[in-house]
Design an enzyme around this catalytic site. Structure first.
Site, PDB file in Angstrom:
ATOM      1  N   ARG A 199       0.847  -1.202   0.000  1.00 19.61           N
ATOM      2  CA  ARG A 199       0.000   0.000   0.000  1.00 19.61           C
ATOM      3  C   ARG A 199       0.873   1.238   0.000  1.00 19.61           C
ATOM      4  NH1 ARG A 199      -5.356  -1.732   3.274  1.00 19.61           N
ATOM      5  NH2 ARG A 199      -5.575  -3.671   2.133  1.00 19.61           N
ATOM      6  N   GLU A 201       1.204   4.104   1.132  1.00 13.53           N
ATOM      7  CA  GLU A 201       0.745   5.016   2.182  1.00 13.53           C
ATOM      8  C   GLU A 201       1.634   6.255   2.191  1.00 13.53           C
ATOM      9  OE1 GLU A 201      -1.775   4.674   4.207  1.00 13.53           O
ATOM     10  OE2 GLU A 201      -2.286   2.541   4.129  1.00 13.53           O
ATOM     11  N   ARG A 207       1.259   3.352  12.704  1.00 13.99           N
ATOM     12  CA  ARG A 207       0.491   2.125  12.468  1.00 13.99           C
ATOM     13  C   ARG A 207       0.335   1.763  10.994  1.00 13.99           C
ATOM     14  NH1 ARG A 207      -3.472   6.010  13.320  1.00 13.99           N
ATOM     15  NH2 ARG A 207      -5.338   5.826  12.022  1.00 13.99           N
ATOM     16  N   HIS A 208       0.988   2.517  10.104  1.00 15.78           N
ATOM     17  CA  HIS A 208       0.896   2.218   8.672  1.00 15.78           C
ATOM     18  C   HIS A 208       2.265   1.908   8.085  1.00 15.78           C
ATOM     19  CE1 HIS A 208      -2.898   4.544   9.083  1.00 15.78           C
ATOM     20  NE2 HIS A 208      -3.318   3.628   8.226  1.00 15.78           N
ATOM     21  N   GLU A 340      -7.089  -0.578  14.843  1.00 17.21           N
ATOM     22  CA  GLU A 340      -7.909  -1.455  14.005  1.00 17.21           C
ATOM     23  C   GLU A 340      -7.033  -2.633  13.597  1.00 17.21           C
ATOM     24  OE1 GLU A 340      -9.441   0.318  10.302  1.00 17.21           O
ATOM     25  OE2 GLU A 340      -9.060  -1.655   9.440  1.00 17.21           O
ATOM     26  N   SER A 343     -10.516  -5.933   9.238  1.00 18.13           N
ATOM     27  CA  SER A 343     -11.832  -5.513   8.764  1.00 18.13           C
ATOM     28  C   SER A 343     -12.375  -6.562   7.809  1.00 18.13           C
ATOM     29  CB  SER A 343     -11.778  -4.128   8.125  1.00 18.13           C
ATOM     30  OG  SER A 343     -11.075  -4.186   6.942  1.00 18.13           O
ATOM     31  N   ARG A 391      -0.164  -5.410  13.142  1.00 23.33           N
ATOM     32  CA  ARG A 391      -0.984  -4.682  14.129  1.00 23.33           C
ATOM     33  C   ARG A 391      -1.394  -5.597  15.275  1.00 23.33           C
ATOM     34  NH1 ARG A 391      -4.835  -0.409  11.309  1.00 23.33           N
ATOM     35  NH2 ARG A 391      -3.282   0.654  10.025  1.00 23.33           N
TER      36      ARG A 391
HETATM   37  P1  AMO Z   1      -8.269  -3.244   5.109  1.00 20.89           P
HETATM   38  O1  AMO Z   1      -7.784  -2.352   4.036  1.00 20.89           O
HETATM   39  O2  AMO Z   1      -9.066  -2.636   6.203  1.00 20.89           O
HETATM   40  O3  AMO Z   1      -9.162  -4.408   4.512  1.00 20.89           O
HETATM   41  O4  AMO Z   1      -7.035  -4.007   5.749  1.00 20.89           O
HETATM   42  C1  AMO Z   1      -7.219  -5.032   6.710  1.00 20.89           C
HETATM   43  C2  AMO Z   1      -6.305  -4.839   7.900  1.00 20.89           C
HETATM   44  O5  AMO Z   1      -4.953  -4.736   7.475  1.00 20.89           O
HETATM   45  C3  AMO Z   1      -4.251  -3.832   8.296  1.00 20.89           C
HETATM   46  N1  AMO Z   1      -3.701  -2.762   7.450  1.00 20.89           N
HETATM   47  C4  AMO Z   1      -2.495  -2.187   7.622  1.00 20.89           C
HETATM   48  N2  AMO Z   1      -1.540  -2.394   8.546  1.00 20.89           N
HETATM   49  C5  AMO Z   1      -0.422  -1.650   8.444  1.00 20.89           C
HETATM   50  N3  AMO Z   1      -0.176  -0.747   7.469  1.00 20.89           N
HETATM   51  C6  AMO Z   1      -1.104  -0.518   6.518  1.00 20.89           C
HETATM   52  N4  AMO Z   1      -0.840   0.360   5.558  1.00 20.89           N
HETATM   53  C7  AMO Z   1      -2.324  -1.242   6.567  1.00 20.89           C
HETATM   54  N5  AMO Z   1      -3.433  -1.284   5.809  1.00 20.89           N
HETATM   55  C8  AMO Z   1      -4.239  -2.208   6.355  1.00 20.89           C
HETATM   56  C9  AMO Z   1      -5.227  -3.318   9.324  1.00 20.89           C
HETATM   57  C10 AMO Z   1      -6.554  -3.536   8.645  1.00 20.89           C
HETATM   58  O6  AMO Z   1      -7.591  -3.703   9.574  1.00 20.89           O
HETATM   59  N6  AMO Z   1      -9.728  -6.634   1.723  1.00 20.89           N
HETATM   60  C11 AMO Z   1     -10.008  -6.075   3.024  1.00 20.89           C
HETATM   61  C12 AMO Z   1     -10.222  -7.121   4.073  1.00 20.89           C
HETATM   62  C13 AMO Z   1     -11.467  -7.951   3.875  1.00 20.89           C
HETATM   63  O7  AMO Z   1     -12.560  -7.359   3.802  1.00 20.89           O
HETATM   64  O8  AMO Z   1     -11.342  -9.183   3.809  1.00 20.89           O
HETATM   65  C14 AMO Z   1      -8.865  -5.144   3.415  1.00 20.89           C
HETATM   66  O9  AMO Z   1      -7.778  -5.178   2.874  1.00 20.89           O
HETATM   67  O10 AMO Z   1      -5.095  -4.141  10.470  1.00 20.89           O
END
Ligand code: AMO
Length: 417
Positions: A199, A201, A207-208, A340, A343, A391
């Site tokens: 991602r 970001e 946390r990202h 979080e 999700s 996380r």
């Molecule tokens: P989402 O985008 O909410 O859902 O991602 C799911 C979980 O992944 C973690 N997360 C991250 N952790 C660290 N850095 C990041 N940049 C980052 N982005 C996400 C979080 C988040 O809750 N496809 C859906 C999931 C689904 O519906 O099955 C998805 O990717 O803990």
């Protein structure tokens, strides 16, 4: 074991010269042991000892001796010590943990940093967590899958994609196995994947990251309630195993954890908005819950909990709106304190509705052609979720920064080591 002869391979963690008697603490992947060089030892052994420095790789052949005052109650009286490879001295990173070193510096020398008691403990807990997760899925009859990481279209919104130079085509690094895991429920019914996702970001938060390991699960003939139950059973298993097997590591981290009671509380998004509003946070129905509001929730609710029934517009196109009130969706986030962790939700399995949702999100259904076709071939109702493993590890081990929970973190500014 006492009096038996052993040969050990490992790293010099401590060298202590008390004059006549000399000690080495040898470390390997399992732990540490004291090597004691008594006054009667050969001058050859003494001269090798004098030449040793921290993190040298050595082999030690000697006799095991029960010694109550030694750490672990045993020591090795060496017959022979060989230096296999020398390390530079001084090392570029302080490893004793006695002086606080900035995280950025620690990450610059990550391989050394991982040898510190703290980092070592974090990744031993991570390993126990991963074994617990895999065992849970095996016992629940899920199939492990691996989906492509070079993909043609976005799933989680277009802004966070990394483009890839892929011959003469446009391609991206996968943000999520979302579409593939959904398709695969039409074959294997229950699937899971533990793999990196990417991602882009822009923001630099604690946390990202731009590369994370995601645990994805997806199951046919389930809705979001069924997935929430699976999610909490999985987490409960992780807590149980970590508490049973990682007491030493948790002590190193000064982290006291208790197995949270199940079932975890399920709050609707609307309830959370009320809780926040009544605690002085300015937020309206339909807003995303920002960092400030998340921190407030973390103060108010310490146990893991779900926020379910999010506004449909806040969730990705594949999440199913509720039949009776489509402005709300069958979706959830699993929270632990302010973080979080996961999700998920019920997915749309009707092709026409999915096409409409893609359009409503401002995307072109044609770029999802390969995915939409599979909805003509017997797509079961299905649901699933994605758990950010770093996380989860962060929460369990009480870390403030996600970078500590990843071996070699990647963020906006860090591409090496
Ligand atoms: P989402 O985008 O909410 O859902 O991602 C799911 C979980 O992944 C973690 N997360 C991250 N952790 C660290 N850095 C990041 N940049 C980052 N982005 C996400 C979080 C988040 O809750 N496809 C859906 C999931 C689904 O519906 O099955 C998805 O990717 O803990």
């Amino acid at each position: 074991m006492a009096h038996s002869e052993v040969k050990l391979l490992g790293w010099v963690e401590v060298k202590r010269d008390l004059g006549k008697i000399k000690f080495i603490i040898l470390r390997d992947y399992k732990g540490k042991i004291q090597i004691t060089i008594p006054p009667t030892s050969s001058s050859e052994l003494t001269s090798i000892f004098n030449n040793l420095s921290r993190e040298d790789v050595i082999s030690v052949s000697g006799i095991v001796k029960n010694t109550p005052q030694a750490p672990n109650g045993v020591e090795i009286i060496p017959k022979e010590i060989k230096i296999i490879n020398k390390a530079v001295s001084p090392l570029p990173l302080e490893l004793t943990g006695k002086i606080k070193v900035e995280l950025d510096t620690r990450l610059d020398y990550r391989i050394l940093d991982l040898r510190t008691a703290r980092s070592n403990a974090i990744f031993k807990i991570n390993n126990v967590m991963l074994i617990a997760i895999r065992n849970f899925f095996v016992e629940n009859d899920f199939m492990e899958i691996h989906t492509p990481k070079i993909i043609a279209s976005a799933t989680e919104g277009g802004t966070e994609l990394f483009p890839v130079a892929y011959f003469d085509k446009e391609a991206f690094l996968a943000q999520s196995p979302q579409l593939y895991k959904e398709q695969l429920t039409s074959v294997f019914e229950k699937v899971y994947e533990i793999a990196p996702v990417f991602r882009a970001e822009e923001s630099n938060t604690t946390r990202h990251l731009s590369e994370i390991v995601m645990l994805d699960m997806e199951a046919a003939f389930k809705d979001y309630n069924g997935i929430m139950v699976l999610c909490e059973q999985l987490l409960d298993r992780v807590f149980k195993e970590v508490i049973n097997k990682c007491q030493r590591e948790l002590e190193v981290l000064k982290q006291k954890i208790q197995r949270p009671k199940t079932p975890y509380r399920r709050y609707s998004y609307s309830e959370i908005i009320e809780i926040l509003t009544s605690n002085g946070v300015k937020i309206n129905w339909g807003d995303d819950i920002d960092t400030f509001a998340l921190r407030k929730l973390g103060e108010l609710i310490q146990e893991p909990y779900f926020i379910k029934d999010w506004p449909t517009k806040n969730k990705p196109f594949y999440i199913s709106p509720c039949i009776d009130h489509p402005e709300v969706s069958e979706s959830f986030d699993l929270m632990y304190g302010w973080l979080e962790i996961a999700s998920g939700g019920t997915r749309i399995h009707q092709k026409e509705l999915l096409i409409n949702r893609i359009k409503e999100k401002g995307m072109n259904p044609e770029s999802f052609d390969f995915h939409l076709k599979t909805f003509d071939w017997g797509m079961p109702p299905h649901a699933g979720c994605g758990i950010g493993l770093a996380r989860l590890l962060m929460s369990i081990t009480g870390l403030d920064n996600i970078r500590e929970a990843v071996l070699f973190p990647r963020d906006r500014y860090r591409l090496t080591p």
